[in-house]
Design a protein around this motif. Sequence first.
Motif, mmCIF file in Angstrom:
data_model
loop_
_atom_site.group_PDB
_atom_site.id
_atom_site.type_symbol
_atom_site.label_atom_id
_atom_site.label_comp_id
_atom_site.label_asym_id
_atom_site.label_seq_id
_atom_site.Cartn_x
_atom_site.Cartn_y
_atom_site.Cartn_z
ATOM 1 N N HIS A 80 0.835 -1.204 0.000
ATOM 2 C CA HIS A 80 0.000 0.000 0.000
ATOM 3 C C HIS A 80 0.868 1.251 0.000
ATOM 4 O O HIS A 80 0.580 2.219 -0.721
ATOM 5 N N ALA A 81 1.923 1.224 0.804
ATOM 6 C CA ALA A 81 2.827 2.373 0.877
ATOM 7 C C ALA A 81 3.499 2.629 -0.465
ATOM 8 O O ALA A 81 3.625 3.782 -0.895
ATOM 9 N N ALA A 82 3.931 1.569 -1.131
ATOM 10 C CA ALA A 82 4.572 1.722 -2.442
ATOM 11 C C ALA A 82 3.607 2.327 -3.449
ATOM 12 O O ALA A 82 3.986 3.199 -4.240
ATOM 13 N N CYS A 83 2.378 1.881 -3.428
ATOM 14 C CA CYS A 83 1.372 2.398 -4.355
ATOM 15 C C CYS A 83 1.079 3.874 -4.059
ATOM 16 O O CYS A 83 0.925 4.676 -4.976
ATOM 17 N N ALA A 84 1.038 4.230 -2.787
ATOM 18 C CA ALA A 84 0.809 5.634 -2.419
ATOM 19 C C ALA A 84 1.983 6.499 -2.853
ATOM 20 O O ALA A 84 1.794 7.578 -3.417
ATOM 21 N N MET A 85 3.197 6.026 -2.594
ATOM 22 C CA MET A 85 4.386 6.804 -2.940
ATOM 23 C C MET A 85 4.522 6.960 -4.451
ATOM 24 O O MET A 85 4.822 8.049 -4.950
ATOM 25 N N ALA A 86 4.293 5.894 -5.188
ATOM 26 C CA ALA A 86 4.537 5.910 -6.629
ATOM 27 C C ALA A 86 3.462 6.643 -7.416
ATOM 28 O O ALA A 86 3.778 7.429 -8.312
ATOM 29 N N ILE A 87 2.195 6.356 -7.109
ATOM 30 C CA ILE A 87 1.125 6.908 -7.948
ATOM 31 C C ILE A 87 0.070 7.675 -7.160
ATOM 32 O O ILE A 87 -0.951 8.071 -7.727
ATOM 33 N N GLY A 88 0.310 7.881 -5.854
ATOM 34 C CA GLY A 88 -0.642 8.627 -5.035
ATOM 35 C C GLY A 88 -1.944 7.889 -4.803
ATOM 36 O O GLY A 88 -2.987 8.511 -4.602
ATOM 37 N N CYS A 89 -1.882 6.571 -4.799
ATOM 38 C CA CYS A 89 -3.086 5.752 -4.667
ATOM 39 C C CYS A 89 -3.392 5.448 -3.202
ATOM 40 O O CYS A 89 -2.526 4.943 -2.486
ATOM 41 N N PRO A 90 -4.616 5.712 -2.762
ATOM 42 C CA PRO A 90 -4.998 5.368 -1.394
ATOM 43 C C PRO A 90 -5.049 3.852 -1.183
ATOM 44 O O PRO A 90 -5.263 3.087 -2.119
ATOM 45 N N GLU A 91 -4.895 3.444 0.066
ATOM 46 C CA GLU A 91 -4.818 2.015 0.362
ATOM 47 C C GLU A 91 -6.107 1.268 0.046
ATOM 48 O O GLU A 91 -6.056 0.103 -0.331
ATOM 49 N N ASP A 92 -7.268 1.906 0.150
ATOM 50 C CA ASP A 92 -8.506 1.185 -0.140
ATOM 51 C C ASP A 92 -8.584 0.791 -1.609
ATOM 52 O O ASP A 92 -9.063 -0.305 -1.940
ATOM 53 N N ILE A 93 -8.081 1.627 -2.481
ATOM 54 C CA ILE A 93 -8.073 1.297 -3.907
ATOM 55 C C ILE A 93 -6.981 0.263 -4.201
ATOM 56 O O ILE A 93 -7.172 -0.628 -5.029
ATOM 57 N N THR A 94 -5.858 0.362 -3.512
ATOM 58 C CA THR A 94 -4.805 -0.646 -3.671
ATOM 59 C C THR A 94 -5.341 -2.021 -3.279
ATOM 60 O O THR A 94 -5.051 -3.019 -3.948
ATOM 61 N N ARG A 95 -6.138 -2.092 -2.211
ATOM 62 C CA ARG A 95 -6.736 -3.377 -1.807
ATOM 63 C C ARG A 95 -7.650 -3.922 -2.896
ATOM 64 O O ARG A 95 -7.646 -5.123 -3.174
ATOM 65 N N LYS A 96 -8.432 -3.049 -3.516
ATOM 66 C CA LYS A 96 -9.311 -3.491 -4.611
ATOM 67 C C LYS A 96 -8.481 -3.979 -5.794
ATOM 68 O O LYS A 96 -8.816 -4.993 -6.424
ATOM 69 N N ALA A 97 -7.416 -3.276 -6.100
ATOM 70 C CA ALA A 97 -6.544 -3.680 -7.209
ATOM 71 C C ALA A 97 -5.946 -5.063 -6.938
ATOM 72 O O ALA A 97 -5.861 -5.897 -7.839
ATOM 73 N N TRP A 98 -5.539 -5.297 -5.696
ATOM 74 C CA TRP A 98 -4.943 -6.581 -5.317
ATOM 75 C C TRP A 98 -5.888 -7.725 -5.658
ATOM 76 O O TRP A 98 -5.472 -8.764 -6.171
ATOM 77 N N GLY A 99 -7.154 -7.543 -5.402
ATOM 78 C CA GLY A 99 -8.142 -8.581 -5.676
ATOM 79 C C GLY A 99 -8.324 -8.871 -7.158
ATOM 80 O O GLY A 99 -8.867 -9.917 -7.521
ATOM 81 N N LEU A 100 -7.872 -7.968 -8.006
ATOM 82 C CA LEU A 100 -7.984 -8.148 -9.456
ATOM 83 C C LEU A 100 -6.736 -8.767 -10.079
ATOM 84 O O LEU A 100 -6.738 -9.091 -11.273
ATOM 85 N N LEU A 101 -5.686 -8.951 -9.282
ATOM 86 C CA LEU A 101 -4.465 -9.572 -9.795
ATOM 87 C C LEU A 101 -4.617 -11.078 -9.865
ATOM 88 O O LEU A 101 -5.378 -11.685 -9.108
ATOM 89 N N SER A 102 -3.863 -11.692 -10.740
ATOM 90 C CA SER A 102 -3.842 -13.154 -10.815
ATOM 91 C C SER A 102 -3.094 -13.716 -9.610
ATOM 92 O O SER A 102 -2.354 -12.987 -8.924
ATOM 93 N N ASP A 103 -3.256 -14.996 -9.356
ATOM 94 C CA ASP A 103 -2.523 -15.642 -8.259
ATOM 95 C C ASP A 103 -1.023 -15.486 -8.456
ATOM 96 O O ASP A 103 -0.292 -15.245 -7.495
ATOM 97 N N GLU A 104 -0.563 -15.624 -9.702
ATOM 98 C CA GLU A 104 0.873 -15.486 -9.972
ATOM 99 C C GLU A 104 1.355 -14.067 -9.692
ATOM 100 O O GLU A 104 2.419 -13.879 -9.093
ATOM 101 N N GLN A 105 0.591 -13.077 -10.105
ATOM 102 C CA GLN A 105 0.972 -11.692 -9.834
ATOM 103 C C GLN A 105 1.027 -11.430 -8.333
ATOM 104 O O GLN A 105 1.945 -10.758 -7.848
#
Length: 139
Positions: A80-105
Amino acid sequence: MPIHLRFDRIYHPISEWEEIHSGMWAEVKDHRSMLEMAVKFTGDHILYGKWMMRVIEEWPVSCENALTDYSLNRRAWVGHAACAMAIGCPEDITRKAWGLLSDEQQFLANAEADRAIRTWEDAYGKSNGLRKNMGSSLL
């Protein structure tokens, strides 16, 4: 068998956390656009891992506050911290993005998070003294 490091829990006032100023807990107007950016960013484990390493180097207060908290999902926090630092993304959206990744990702991103956490623990242990959780008293 690996030695598991345990550090004393360190607390810092929220006003001192670097993550606050990077939008980790912010609101965004365009959730869909930010989610698309977060999926692309978190899905690239090499890029994601580079930003995780930046977090452990550039956010010493936030890292100490979060990474000495063993009740916290430390992998998630560093991601979450990396996503915030890199693209200004809040942690709640990072959590949603995580759920859309493949198992391998997710597996590859978790490996990068583990690497960043181990790197932080090594540097923190060397600079602040090491307290290993031995599981029992020595006497």
